[in-house]
Design a protein around this motif. Structure first.
Motif, PDB file in Angstrom:
ATOM      1  N   GLU A 121       9.088  -6.755  -4.445  1.00 17.90           N
ATOM      2  CA  GLU A 121      10.071  -5.680  -4.322  1.00 17.90           C
ATOM      3  C   GLU A 121      10.193  -4.900  -5.626  1.00 17.90           C
ATOM      4  O   GLU A 121      10.292  -3.669  -5.631  1.00 17.90           O
ATOM      5  CB  GLU A 121      11.434  -6.261  -3.930  1.00 17.90           C
ATOM      6  CG  GLU A 121      11.500  -6.767  -2.497  1.00 17.90           C
ATOM      7  CD  GLU A 121      12.862  -7.335  -2.167  1.00 17.90           C
ATOM      8  OE1 GLU A 121      13.784  -7.193  -3.001  1.00 17.90           O
ATOM      9  OE2 GLU A 121      13.025  -7.916  -1.090  1.00 17.90           O
ATOM     10  N   GLN A 122      10.185  -5.618  -6.745  1.00 16.43           N
ATOM     11  CA  GLN A 122      10.273  -4.951  -8.048  1.00 16.43           C
ATOM     12  C   GLN A 122       9.049  -4.083  -8.317  1.00 16.43           C
ATOM     13  O   GLN A 122       9.161  -2.995  -8.901  1.00 16.43           O
ATOM     14  CB  GLN A 122      10.417  -5.995  -9.164  1.00 16.43           C
ATOM     15  CG  GLN A 122      11.749  -6.715  -9.184  1.00 16.43           C
ATOM     16  CD  GLN A 122      11.864  -7.646 -10.374  1.00 16.43           C
ATOM     17  OE1 GLN A 122      11.605  -7.259 -11.511  1.00 16.43           O
ATOM     18  NE2 GLN A 122      12.250  -8.880 -10.130  1.00 16.43           N
ATOM     19  N   SER A 123       7.871  -4.561  -7.899  1.00 18.08           N
ATOM     20  CA  SER A 123       6.650  -3.783  -8.119  1.00 18.08           C
ATOM     21  C   SER A 123       6.674  -2.485  -7.321  1.00 18.08           C
ATOM     22  O   SER A 123       6.231  -1.439  -7.812  1.00 18.08           O
ATOM     23  CB  SER A 123       5.414  -4.616  -7.753  1.00 18.08           C
ATOM     24  OG  SER A 123       5.279  -4.773  -6.352  1.00 18.08           O
ATOM     25  N   VAL A 124       7.216  -2.549  -6.108  1.00 17.99           N
ATOM     26  CA  VAL A 124       7.324  -1.343  -5.275  1.00 17.99           C
ATOM     27  C   VAL A 124       8.340  -0.379  -5.891  1.00 17.99           C
ATOM     28  O   VAL A 124       8.118   0.833  -5.942  1.00 17.99           O
ATOM     29  CB  VAL A 124       7.713  -1.716  -3.833  1.00 17.99           C
ATOM     30  CG1 VAL A 124       7.986  -0.463  -3.013  1.00 17.99           C
ATOM     31  CG2 VAL A 124       6.604  -2.532  -3.174  1.00 17.99           C
ATOM     32  N   ALA A 125       9.455  -0.935  -6.373  1.00 20.02           N
ATOM     33  CA  ALA A 125      10.472  -0.097  -7.012  1.00 20.02           C
ATOM     34  C   ALA A 125       9.928   0.575  -8.271  1.00 20.02           C
ATOM     35  O   ALA A 125      10.263   1.724  -8.572  1.00 20.02           O
ATOM     36  CB  ALA A 125      11.700  -0.946  -7.341  1.00 20.02           C
ATOM     37  N   LYS A 147       7.585   4.376  -4.515  1.00 16.42           N
ATOM     38  CA  LYS A 147       7.245   4.862  -3.184  1.00 16.42           C
ATOM     39  C   LYS A 147       6.827   3.684  -2.309  1.00 16.42           C
ATOM     40  O   LYS A 147       6.361   2.665  -2.828  1.00 16.42           O
ATOM     41  CB  LYS A 147       6.119   5.896  -3.252  1.00 16.42           C
ATOM     42  CG  LYS A 147       4.804   5.365  -3.802  1.00 16.42           C
ATOM     43  CD  LYS A 147       3.712   6.440  -3.805  1.00 16.42           C
ATOM     44  CE  LYS A 147       3.931   7.477  -4.848  1.00 16.42           C
ATOM     45  NZ  LYS A 147       2.745   8.370  -5.008  1.00 16.42           N
ATOM     46  N   PRO A 148       7.000   3.772  -0.993  1.00 16.84           N
ATOM     47  CA  PRO A 148       6.591   2.674  -0.117  1.00 16.84           C
ATOM     48  C   PRO A 148       5.082   2.487  -0.126  1.00 16.84           C
ATOM     49  O   PRO A 148       4.325   3.416  -0.454  1.00 16.84           O
ATOM     50  CB  PRO A 148       7.094   3.115   1.265  1.00 16.84           C
ATOM     51  CG  PRO A 148       7.203   4.600   1.180  1.00 16.84           C
ATOM     52  CD  PRO A 148       7.592   4.890  -0.240  1.00 16.84           C
ATOM     53  N   VAL A 149       4.640   1.294   0.264  1.00 15.74           N
ATOM     54  CA  VAL A 149       3.215   0.977   0.235  1.00 15.74           C
ATOM     55  C   VAL A 149       2.397   1.960   1.054  1.00 15.74           C
ATOM     56  O   VAL A 149       1.290   2.336   0.669  1.00 15.74           O
ATOM     57  CB  VAL A 149       2.982  -0.467   0.732  1.00 15.74           C
ATOM     58  CG1 VAL A 149       1.490  -0.765   0.808  1.00 15.74           C
ATOM     59  CG2 VAL A 149       3.663  -1.460  -0.193  1.00 15.74           C
ATOM     60  N   ALA A 150       2.940   2.390   2.182  1.00 14.36           N
ATOM     61  CA  ALA A 150       2.210   3.295   3.061  1.00 14.36           C
ATOM     62  C   ALA A 150       1.836   4.605   2.379  1.00 14.36           C
ATOM     63  O   ALA A 150       0.881   5.273   2.776  1.00 14.36           O
ATOM     64  CB  ALA A 150       3.032   3.581   4.315  1.00 14.36           C
ATOM     65  N   LEU A 151       2.579   4.977   1.330  1.00 13.29           N
ATOM     66  CA  LEU A 151       2.320   6.244   0.638  1.00 13.29           C
ATOM     67  C   LEU A 151       1.616   6.049  -0.698  1.00 13.29           C
ATOM     68  O   LEU A 151       1.357   7.019  -1.419  1.00 13.29           O
ATOM     69  CB  LEU A 151       3.638   6.995   0.413  1.00 13.29           C
ATOM     70  CG  LEU A 151       4.426   7.387   1.672  1.00 13.29           C
ATOM     71  CD1 LEU A 151       5.702   8.105   1.284  1.00 13.29           C
ATOM     72  CD2 LEU A 151       3.578   8.248   2.599  1.00 13.29           C
ATOM     73  N   MET A 152       1.288   4.809  -1.037  1.00 17.03           N
ATOM     74  CA  MET A 152       0.657   4.538  -2.329  1.00 17.03           C
ATOM     75  C   MET A 152      -0.827   4.870  -2.308  1.00 17.03           C
ATOM     76  O   MET A 152      -1.524   4.558  -1.339  1.00 17.03           O
ATOM     77  CB  MET A 152       0.819   3.061  -2.708  1.00 17.03           C
ATOM     78  CG  MET A 152       2.206   2.654  -3.115  1.00 17.03           C
ATOM     79  SD  MET A 152       2.221   0.924  -3.699  1.00 17.03           S
ATOM     80  CE  MET A 152       3.986   0.652  -3.902  1.00 17.03           C
ATOM     81  N   ASN A 153      -1.309   5.460  -3.402  1.00 11.20           N
ATOM     82  CA  ASN A 153      -2.747   5.621  -3.588  1.00 11.20           C
ATOM     83  C   ASN A 153      -3.274   4.453  -4.420  1.00 11.20           C
ATOM     84  O   ASN A 153      -2.521   3.528  -4.750  1.00 11.20           O
ATOM     85  CB  ASN A 153      -3.069   6.961  -4.247  1.00 11.20           C
ATOM     86  CG  ASN A 153      -2.340   7.138  -5.580  1.00 11.20           C
ATOM     87  OD1 ASN A 153      -2.043   6.163  -6.280  1.00 11.20           O
ATOM     88  ND2 ASN A 153      -2.056   8.385  -5.938  1.00 11.20           N
ATOM     89  N   LYS A 154      -4.549   4.514  -4.773  1.00 11.17           N
ATOM     90  CA  LYS A 154      -5.141   3.404  -5.523  1.00 11.17           C
ATOM     91  C   LYS A 154      -4.426   3.170  -6.853  1.00 11.17           C
ATOM     92  O   LYS A 154      -4.124   2.026  -7.213  1.00 11.17           O
ATOM     93  CB  LYS A 154      -6.624   3.686  -5.787  1.00 11.17           C
ATOM     94  CG  LYS A 154      -7.288   2.605  -6.635  1.00 11.17           C
ATOM     95  CD  LYS A 154      -8.743   2.934  -6.943  1.00 11.17           C
ATOM     96  CE  LYS A 154      -9.357   1.900  -7.889  1.00 11.17           C
ATOM     97  NZ  LYS A 154     -10.768   2.211  -8.219  1.00 11.17           N
TER      98      LYS A 154
END
Length: 221
Positions: free
Chosen positions: A154-158, A162-169
């Motif tokens: 959760e901290q890494s996403v914060a 942005k949510p994982v679905a919108l993350m690039n490489k």
């Protein structure tokens, strides 16, 4: 940790628990333990957090295991919150051996939930005008390994924002390197869970972890 030092710490733990009563949990973590997920070697009043001997570390302990800082500062009088909502006043004391190396941690967790309710009730009685709210800075310390991994994810996403679905490489590399730096991959089978969460293969996961080391080598060259 040698047996003599452990017995001394047990004696201190028992004294602290006796002094402050059943709301005071005292925990001894052995940082030299072979399995970092089972760092607790002694605990008094474990009902406060629901932990017992053989359970895993909090975030504070995991950071020390991972980074092995030579001169870490003790964390005294900070707030923690258990998964079931208890508010604890906590202190973490680093125990050193004869060579000055940190080999153990003595943790004190006092359940102040009831005291906070009393404070709020008394405050409502004695104040005649609305005062400024007093903010409390909470340090959220996870109290078992399973929750620790979820908390770190959760901290890494914060951190990325942005949510994982919108993350690039690049976003995923940043998140995964955060997990690596904070000891997430010391947890058994964490690689499978993290790879699945970020929608990548385990091969890609480990390539993202190694990417930081490659960058450092290039900088040195």
């Amino acid at each position: 940790m040698d047996a003599k030092r452990l017995e001394m710490l047990k004696q201190i733990a028992q004294a602290l628990a006796a002094q402050f009563g059943p709301s005071c949990e005292v925990v001894i973590h052995d940082l030299a333990a072979r399995d970092p997920e089972k760092s607790i070697v002694y605990i008094v009043n474990g009902h406060v957090t629901g932990r017992r001997v053989g359970d895993g570390p909090s975030t504070v302990v995991m950071e020390q295991i991972l980074r092995a800082q030579e001169n870490p500062r003790d964390h005294l009088g900070y707030l923690t919150r258990t998964p079931d909502g208890k508010i604890l006043k906590s202190s973490t004391v680093y125990i050193r051996d004869g060579r000055g190396r940190v080999t153990a941690i003595l943790s004190i967790n006092y359940d102040i939930s009831a005291l906070l309710m009393m404070e709020n009730a008394i405050g409502g009685l004695v104040h005649t005008t609305e005062g400024e709210s007093r903010g409390r800075e909470e340090r959220i310390t996870v109290l078992n390994v399973s929750d620790l991994l979820d908390d770190l994810i959760e901290q890494s996403v914060a951190l990325v924002g942005k949510p994982v679905a919108l993350m690039n490489k690049e976003d995923k590399v940043r998140a995964i390197q955060f997990l690596s730096q904070h000891g997430a991959f010391l947890i058994t089978k964490s690689g499978d869970k993290v790879a699945k969460y970020f929608g990548i293969s385990k091969y890609t996961l480990y390539s993202y972890i190694d990417l930081k080391q490659e960058e450092k080598r290039h900088e040195q060259n």
